[in-house]
Design a protein around this motif. Structure first.
Motif, PDB file in Angstrom:
ATOM      1  N   LEU A  68      10.600   1.592  -5.606  1.00 51.45           N
ATOM      2  CA  LEU A  68      11.055   2.392  -6.753  1.00 51.45           C
ATOM      3  C   LEU A  68      11.219   1.550  -8.020  1.00 51.45           C
ATOM      4  O   LEU A  68      10.902   2.011  -9.113  1.00 51.45           O
ATOM      5  CB  LEU A  68      12.386   3.071  -6.417  1.00 51.45           C
ATOM      6  CG  LEU A  68      12.292   4.515  -5.939  1.00 51.45           C
ATOM      7  CD1 LEU A  68      11.567   4.600  -4.622  1.00 51.45           C
ATOM      8  CD2 LEU A  68      13.677   5.139  -5.857  1.00 51.45           C
ATOM      9  N   PHE A  69      11.723   0.322  -7.858  1.00 52.42           N
ATOM     10  CA  PHE A  69      12.135  -0.433  -9.045  1.00 52.42           C
ATOM     11  C   PHE A  69      11.434  -1.781  -9.198  1.00 52.42           C
ATOM     12  O   PHE A  69      11.549  -2.422 -10.238  1.00 52.42           O
ATOM     13  CB  PHE A  69      13.648  -0.721  -8.987  1.00 52.42           C
ATOM     14  CG  PHE A  69      14.508   0.480  -8.723  1.00 52.42           C
ATOM     15  CD1 PHE A  69      14.374   1.633  -9.484  1.00 52.42           C
ATOM     16  CD2 PHE A  69      15.467   0.460  -7.714  1.00 52.42           C
ATOM     17  CE1 PHE A  69      15.186   2.737  -9.246  1.00 52.42           C
ATOM     18  CE2 PHE A  69      16.288   1.554  -7.476  1.00 52.42           C
ATOM     19  CZ  PHE A  69      16.147   2.697  -8.241  1.00 52.42           C
ATOM     20  N   GLY A  70      10.780  -2.281  -8.171  1.00 49.11           N
ATOM     21  CA  GLY A  70      10.321  -3.669  -8.189  1.00 49.11           C
ATOM     22  C   GLY A  70       8.818  -3.831  -8.179  1.00 49.11           C
ATOM     23  O   GLY A  70       8.072  -3.068  -8.792  1.00 49.11           O
ATOM     24  N   GLY A  71       8.351  -4.831  -7.439  1.00 51.95           N
ATOM     25  CA  GLY A  71       6.952  -5.236  -7.486  1.00 51.95           C
ATOM     26  C   GLY A  71       6.014  -4.367  -6.669  1.00 51.95           C
ATOM     27  O   GLY A  71       4.805  -4.599  -6.667  1.00 51.95           O
ATOM     28  N   ALA A  72       6.535  -3.359  -5.973  1.00 53.46           N
ATOM     29  CA  ALA A  72       5.680  -2.551  -5.098  1.00 53.46           C
ATOM     30  C   ALA A  72       5.495  -1.143  -5.640  1.00 53.46           C
ATOM     31  O   ALA A  72       5.145  -0.223  -4.910  1.00 53.46           O
ATOM     32  CB  ALA A  72       6.277  -2.500  -3.698  1.00 53.46           C
ATOM     33  N   LYS A  73       5.701  -0.987  -6.966  1.00 54.77           N
ATOM     34  CA  LYS A  73       5.662   0.360  -7.557  1.00 54.77           C
ATOM     35  C   LYS A  73       4.366   1.103  -7.272  1.00 54.77           C
ATOM     36  O   LYS A  73       4.359   2.308  -7.118  1.00 54.77           O
ATOM     37  CB  LYS A  73       5.885   0.264  -9.062  1.00 54.77           C
ATOM     38  CG  LYS A  73       7.356   0.375  -9.440  1.00 54.77           C
ATOM     39  CD  LYS A  73       7.523   0.274 -10.945  1.00 54.77           C
ATOM     40  CE  LYS A  73       8.991   0.032 -11.289  1.00 54.77           C
ATOM     41  NZ  LYS A  73       9.175  -0.655 -12.555  1.00 54.77           N
ATOM     42  N   ASP A  74       3.248   0.393  -7.255  1.00 57.55           N
ATOM     43  CA  ASP A  74       1.970   1.084  -7.056  1.00 57.55           C
ATOM     44  C   ASP A  74       1.413   0.902  -5.657  1.00 57.55           C
ATOM     45  O   ASP A  74       0.254   1.214  -5.403  1.00 57.55           O
ATOM     46  CB  ASP A  74       0.945   0.571  -8.077  1.00 57.55           C
ATOM     47  CG  ASP A  74       1.428   0.777  -9.493  1.00 57.55           C
ATOM     48  OD1 ASP A  74       1.918   1.887  -9.773  1.00 57.55           O
ATOM     49  OD2 ASP A  74       1.336  -0.163 -10.297  1.00 57.55           O
ATOM     50  N   MET A  75       2.219   0.395  -4.726  1.00 51.45           N
ATOM     51  CA  MET A  75       1.695   0.117  -3.393  1.00 51.45           C
ATOM     52  C   MET A  75       2.105   1.199  -2.398  1.00 51.45           C
ATOM     53  O   MET A  75       3.201   1.736  -2.464  1.00 51.45           O
ATOM     54  CB  MET A  75       2.231  -1.226  -2.890  1.00 51.45           C
ATOM     55  CG  MET A  75       1.786  -2.410  -3.717  1.00 51.45           C
ATOM     56  SD  MET A  75       2.362  -3.961  -2.942  1.00 51.45           S
ATOM     57  CE  MET A  75       2.042  -5.114  -4.291  1.00 51.45           C
ATOM     58  N   THR A  76       1.218   1.485  -1.459  1.00 48.31           N
ATOM     59  CA  THR A  76       1.562   2.409  -0.379  1.00 48.31           C
ATOM     60  C   THR A  76       1.722   1.685   0.955  1.00 48.31           C
ATOM     61  O   THR A  76       2.232   2.251   1.909  1.00 48.31           O
ATOM     62  CB  THR A  76       0.480   3.493  -0.217  1.00 48.31           C
ATOM     63  OG1 THR A  76      -0.779   2.847  -0.017  1.00 48.31           O
ATOM     64  CG2 THR A  76       0.382   4.376  -1.445  1.00 48.31           C
ATOM     65  N   ASP A  77       1.241   0.438   1.025  1.00 47.95           N
ATOM     66  CA  ASP A  77       1.309  -0.327   2.279  1.00 47.95           C
ATOM     67  C   ASP A  77       1.778  -1.748   1.970  1.00 47.95           C
ATOM     68  O   ASP A  77       1.011  -2.553   1.439  1.00 47.95           O
ATOM     69  CB  ASP A  77      -0.070  -0.381   2.952  1.00 47.95           C
ATOM     70  CG  ASP A  77      -0.581   0.994   3.330  1.00 47.95           C
ATOM     71  OD1 ASP A  77      -0.318   1.411   4.467  1.00 47.95           O
ATOM     72  OD2 ASP A  77      -1.203   1.667   2.476  1.00 47.95           O
ATOM     73  N   PHE A  78       3.029  -2.039   2.284  1.00 49.85           N
ATOM     74  CA  PHE A  78       3.538  -3.396   2.051  1.00 49.85           C
ATOM     75  C   PHE A  78       4.729  -3.645   2.977  1.00 49.85           C
ATOM     76  O   PHE A  78       5.246  -2.719   3.601  1.00 49.85           O
ATOM     77  CB  PHE A  78       3.947  -3.592   0.580  1.00 49.85           C
ATOM     78  CG  PHE A  78       5.136  -2.765   0.164  1.00 49.85           C
ATOM     79  CD1 PHE A  78       4.976  -1.447  -0.230  1.00 49.85           C
ATOM     80  CD2 PHE A  78       6.420  -3.298   0.177  1.00 49.85           C
ATOM     81  CE1 PHE A  78       6.064  -0.670  -0.602  1.00 49.85           C
ATOM     82  CE2 PHE A  78       7.525  -2.530  -0.190  1.00 49.85           C
ATOM     83  CZ  PHE A  78       7.331  -1.215  -0.585  1.00 49.85           C
ATOM     84  N   ILE A  79       5.112  -4.907   3.066  1.00 48.65           N
ATOM     85  CA  ILE A  79       6.239  -5.281   3.925  1.00 48.65           C
ATOM     86  C   ILE A  79       7.162  -6.214   3.144  1.00 48.65           C
ATOM     87  O   ILE A  79       6.695  -7.210   2.577  1.00 48.65           O
ATOM     88  CB  ILE A  79       5.751  -5.979   5.213  1.00 48.65           C
ATOM     89  CG1 ILE A  79       4.854  -5.039   6.028  1.00 48.65           C
ATOM     90  CG2 ILE A  79       6.936  -6.444   6.070  1.00 48.65           C
ATOM     91  CD1 ILE A  79       4.284  -5.642   7.303  1.00 48.65           C
ATOM     92  N   VAL A  80       8.435  -5.867   3.084  1.00 49.46           N
ATOM     93  CA  VAL A  80       9.430  -6.754   2.481  1.00 49.46           C
ATOM     94  C   VAL A  80      10.031  -7.617   3.586  1.00 49.46           C
ATOM     95  O   VAL A  80      10.378  -7.111   4.662  1.00 49.46           O
ATOM     96  CB  VAL A  80      10.531  -5.945   1.773  1.00 49.46           C
ATOM     97  CG1 VAL A  80      11.750  -6.810   1.491  1.00 49.46           C
ATOM     98  CG2 VAL A  80       9.994  -5.356   0.482  1.00 49.46           C
ATOM     99  N   ILE A  81      10.111  -8.917   3.333  1.00 51.26           N
ATOM    100  CA  ILE A  81      10.704  -9.836   4.300  1.00 51.26           C
ATOM    101  C   ILE A  81      11.940 -10.458   3.662  1.00 51.26           C
ATOM    102  O   ILE A  81      11.851 -11.031   2.576  1.00 51.26           O
ATOM    103  CB  ILE A  81       9.707 -10.965   4.664  1.00 51.26           C
ATOM    104  CG1 ILE A  81       8.392 -10.384   5.218  1.00 51.26           C
ATOM    105  CG2 ILE A  81      10.344 -11.960   5.635  1.00 51.26           C
ATOM    106  CD1 ILE A  81       8.423  -9.967   6.647  1.00 51.26           C
TER     107      ILE A  81
END
Lengths: 323, 323
Positions: free
Chosen positions: B121-134
């Motif tokens: 919503l607010f960070g570096g994954a705004k345009d991503m649909t497939d990612f993993i936060v570690i």
């Protein structure tokens, strides 16, 4: 009658069938994939085979489309890419080329992912939103469903779990050269490798002392286990233990309600399943214990792959009025 | 002004803030979690702290709800279950009990999953649909997004990747007693354990020969690496190699477009990132090579967890007119 053409592309055989909305495969046939090193001729063969089946069917049919399951397929690109056990090398634009021959919706997907869709539409996962299908044949494949949707990944290559390294880089090589890759241990091929390894590790007698690696077959290993052959029993135990660790690891990823197992190795029945269940429940994190089922696929062995492929098209037709 | 209350429950601190629709945290404060061994008093403290912040805020606010991130939280049950680093034992029905005090929508989620929603919503994954936060702090946490949706799992415990065994049962024990569990190696704590291990393995001089385990701090290890301390350099290399193998394995699962890294260990910057990138690209299967980014979170360190928690509520409000 509404029908979907299902095509399962394997290294040895290509299977084709006509699948109705309940997942019943009405007509089916196959031809040898390796007889068609020329891609154009292979695609022509798919076209003529489909046409023959439709005209043989007897009843008038309304063809909704063609679904294809294949190794190393990218659903997003409509391609097969660098499949190590297929003849055509590089990136093969299969959907685009087949559309030039067959004027209908065509979709392709990794064979294990197609199997997962098949289980969701027609098989044991009808009421599940979170599950993983594991195919245990020559290799180790996985189709992952979470939140009720198949996980494709960023460009369609999710679920390549046979190439997960379980050994911190200190294990067998897979066919793709991945060291410690899961499918080097957990697959029909992996079991053969383990029977060979166990003969090197232990000095006990075994019927396999007289059998060369290339003559080893899964059924013989099962039969040997039934006769109490120690090498066979140790091999099933070893395979089941690594598989249990892998499935426990996968549980921590998407927490599936169930793993649904299919493919050659599952024909060994209790010899693989009994140690698998014992180890699996031991390896599971407390928070998951008792919550994850290990199921064998209820789909008919011979048509499961065709029905899975057909599910790629049925998925888009069954959503509203039927489900 | 529309506002969401974000609450991050940690073993040491509980952080609370008021977060607007752009992920800006306007007010924030914290209190010590361990000061409230009595759950009822703890929940009262959350209520009074929120009320104080709202009245301090100056502007009139419209509170949309309260989002909570916590270890071992089940979003589906609204509970925290057997969290090893929290005081309250067993299954804690946090959402239900907090609703008795605060009349608004309340959601809870695993802290790493909340961080993933925050990135989306607010960070570096705004345009991503497939990612993993570690998240790399005391432990190793993961929030997995596929098909544009967070993966919860069958009953809300997906993403427990710190407890994946990478060693075929032959490794360090985690705090939960999992042998070979990833977080025993890849976390701020894991790095400390490795610095200690390296001193046992090699006889080289190191500033750490004069430091007891309990006095080891991440910043000191980074500083030692900058000074060329061999034990520190070997420790970062060892940690990065195992992490790279783990991320390569995870890639085979959901094929994310990117991993977004946050938490204490990432403060070591290039000392962890440079070897990580080198090993990661080496371990990736060919079909993934060059397609998976390793990113550091761009969220502000001090408020990322609060904003992630608030994202649980904002997610339901930003879908239609705003996004």
């Amino acid at each position: 009658m509404d029908i979907v053409i299902g095509v399962d592309i394997g290294g040895t055989k290509t299977k084709i069938g006509l699948v109705d909305k309940n997942g019943v495969c009405h007509e089916k046939t196959f031809f040898r994939t390796q007889d068609f090193p020329n891609l154009e001729e292979y695609l022509n063969k798919i076209k003529t085979t489909s046409d023959e089946m439709i005209s043989n069917f007897g009843k008038p049919v309304n063809i909704l489309g063609c679904g294809i399951g294949a190794p190393n397929a990218s659903s997003k690109n409509g391609t097969i890419e660098n499949a190590s056990n297929l003849i055509w090398k590089g990136s093969v634009p299969l959907v685009e080329k087949l559309k030039q021959r067959m004027d209908m919706p065509i979709r392709i997907m990794n064979d294990a992912s197609a199997a997962a869709l098949g289980e969701m539409l027609f098989g044991g996962a009808k009421d599940m939103t979170d599950f993983i299908v594991i195919t245990l044949g020559t290799g180790f494949g996985a189709g992952i469903v979470a939140n009720g949707r198949l996980i494709d990944g960023y460009d369609g290559f999710a679920g390549e779990l046979g190439h997960v390294d379980m050994t911190m880089g200190d294990g067998r090589l897979t066919g793709l050269g991945v060291r410690g890759g899961l499918e080097a241990y957990v697959s029909a091929t992996g079991l053969k490798r383990t029977v060979t390894y166990m003969q090197s590790k232990y000095m006990v007698e075994s019927r396999f002392r007289d059998v060369a690696y290339n003559d080893l077959h899964g059924e013989d290993i099962t039969r040997a286990a039934e006769e109490g052959d120690e090498i066979a029993l140790k091999s099933f135990d070893y395979t089941a233990r690594i598989m249990a660790q892998a499935l426990a690891n996968f549980t921590a990823f998407t927490q599936p309600e169930a793993f649904i197992l299919m493919g050659g190795l599952t024909n060994s029945g209790k010899w693989i399943m009994t140690p698998l269940e014992k180890y699996f429940n031991g390896f599971l994190l407390d928070v998951y214990k008792g919550k994850v089922k290990l199921l064998l696929s209820s789909m008919e062995d011979k048509t499961a792959a065709i029905c899975g492929a057909a599910a790629l098209i049925w998925e888009n037709h069954r959503k509203s009025p039927l489900q």
